[in-house]
Motif scaffolding. Structure first.
Motif, PDB file in Angstrom:
ATOM      1  N   ILE A  83      38.706  42.848  36.988  1.00  0.00           N
ATOM      2  CA  ILE A  83      40.089  43.175  37.350  1.00  0.00           C
ATOM      3  C   ILE A  83      40.172  43.767  38.755  1.00  0.00           C
ATOM      4  O   ILE A  83      41.034  43.388  39.546  1.00  0.00           O
ATOM      5  CB  ILE A  83      40.707  44.126  36.305  1.00  0.00           C
ATOM      6  N   ALA A  84      39.278  44.691  39.088  1.00  0.00           N
ATOM      7  CA  ALA A  84      39.336  45.369  40.392  1.00  0.00           C
ATOM      8  C   ALA A  84      39.239  44.395  41.573  1.00  0.00           C
ATOM      9  O   ALA A  84      40.000  44.539  42.536  1.00  0.00           O
ATOM     10  CB  ALA A  84      38.264  46.439  40.479  1.00  0.00           C
ATOM     11  N   PRO A  85      38.359  43.379  41.560  1.00  0.00           N
ATOM     12  CA  PRO A  85      38.348  42.448  42.703  1.00  0.00           C
ATOM     13  C   PRO A  85      39.638  41.628  42.832  1.00  0.00           C
ATOM     14  O   PRO A  85      40.022  41.255  43.942  1.00  0.00           O
ATOM     15  CB  PRO A  85      37.160  41.526  42.404  1.00  0.00           C
ATOM     16  N   ALA A  88      42.220  43.902  44.643  1.00  0.00           N
ATOM     17  CA  ALA A  88      41.680  44.648  45.782  1.00  0.00           C
ATOM     18  C   ALA A  88      42.647  44.670  46.960  1.00  0.00           C
ATOM     19  O   ALA A  88      42.733  45.662  47.679  1.00  0.00           O
ATOM     20  CB  ALA A  88      40.340  44.059  46.208  1.00  0.00           C
ATOM     21  N   GLU A  89      43.381  43.595  47.190  1.00  0.00           N
ATOM     22  CA  GLU A  89      44.303  43.517  48.324  1.00  0.00           C
ATOM     23  C   GLU A  89      45.662  44.148  48.018  1.00  0.00           C
ATOM     24  O   GLU A  89      46.472  44.337  48.916  1.00  0.00           O
ATOM     25  CB  GLU A  89      44.521  42.047  48.723  1.00  0.00           C
ATOM     26  N   ARG A  90      45.921  44.465  46.765  1.00  0.00           N
ATOM     27  CA  ARG A  90      47.221  45.004  46.358  1.00  0.00           C
ATOM     28  C   ARG A  90      47.212  46.525  46.537  1.00  0.00           C
ATOM     29  O   ARG A  90      46.259  47.185  46.153  1.00  0.00           O
ATOM     30  CB  ARG A  90      47.476  44.624  44.897  1.00  0.00           C
ATOM     31  N   PRO A 119      47.491  36.707  43.606  1.00  0.00           N
ATOM     32  CA  PRO A 119      47.161  37.183  44.952  1.00  0.00           C
ATOM     33  C   PRO A 119      48.417  37.647  45.696  1.00  0.00           C
ATOM     34  O   PRO A 119      49.513  37.140  45.475  1.00  0.00           O
ATOM     35  CB  PRO A 119      46.532  35.972  45.649  1.00  0.00           C
ATOM     36  N   VAL A 120      48.223  38.615  46.567  1.00  0.00           N
ATOM     37  CA  VAL A 120      49.340  39.195  47.316  1.00  0.00           C
ATOM     38  C   VAL A 120      49.727  38.255  48.445  1.00  0.00           C
ATOM     39  O   VAL A 120      48.874  37.754  49.175  1.00  0.00           O
ATOM     40  CB  VAL A 120      48.941  40.566  47.895  1.00  0.00           C
ATOM     41  N   THR A 121      51.024  37.991  48.588  1.00  0.00           N
ATOM     42  CA  THR A 121      51.518  37.209  49.717  1.00  0.00           C
ATOM     43  C   THR A 121      52.217  38.176  50.661  1.00  0.00           C
ATOM     44  O   THR A 121      53.215  38.791  50.290  1.00  0.00           O
ATOM     45  CB  THR A 121      52.507  36.126  49.260  1.00  0.00           C
TER      46      THR A 121
END
Length: 195
Positions: A83-85, A88-90, A119-121
């Motif tokens: 979950i953590a990877p 990671a970008e959030r 994934p974060v956009t």
């Protein structure tokens, strides 16, 4: 720190509430989405997000802090390795609460709380072009830019240039006529009658 809440606790007492939230968090990390009551989900959200923040750090101290809340080592391992990877970008907002309606037996408001693993956009910042930056075609006529609001990319479109300048003559003042004088007299009489 989670926001303190007033009123009765979930379960019987504070220890029971901590265990209940730890079990809900463990189930959330195992299944990635659980269905529960709205009150429990709102109380679970800060606990789960804090544990995910620890997992993003990834060091031994953070792992031990999570293990103090969730006793199951397999769930903690899944949290740190899977979950953590993904988050990671959030920078926050690792959970999403969606209302489902009301439970049939006691009419409790039911929700689905799930992990946001997409994934974060990043948001695109729009910059407007200034009129001062536009090139000047002639000293008498400046090139004006008009933003095309219908275009998705918000590009600037130059306006049409015209050489001819239209001028109009000043309007002559009106001369009072007899009809206008009668209308003004009637209005003055009506205003006097209404007082």
């Amino acid at each position: 720190m989670p926001t303190p809440t007033k009123g009765p606790r979930l379960g019987g007492g504070p220890a029971h509430e901590r265990l209940l939230l730890a079990n809900l968090a463990a189930q959330l990390f195992t299944h990635k989405s659980i269905k529960t009551t709205e009150t429990k989900a709102k109380r679970l959200r800060p606990v789960a997000e804090r544990l995910i923040t620890f997992a993003k750090k990834g060091d031994l101290h953070a792992r031990r802090r999570v293990l103090a809340t969730i006793g199951d080592k397999s769930v903690v391992h899944e949290l740190f390795t899977e979950i953590a990877p993904l988050v990671a970008e959030r920078d926050g907002g690792y959970t999403r609460i969606t209302k489902l309606g009301f439970r049939k037996g006691d009419n409790a408001s039911m929700v689905q709380i799930e992990l946001v693993l997409e994934p974060v956009t990043p948001k695109v910042r729009s910059t407007r072009s200034s009129a001062a930056a536009a090139p000047v075609a002639d000293e008498t006529v400046a090139d004006e830019t008009v933003a095309d609001e219908t275009a998705a990319d918000e590009t600037a479109v130059p306006a049409e240039e015209t050489e001819a300048v239209e001028t109009s003559e000043p309007v002559a003042p009106e001369e009072p006529t007899e009809a206008a004088a009668e209308v003004e007299e009637d209005a003055a009489e009506k205003a006097g009658d209404s007082k």
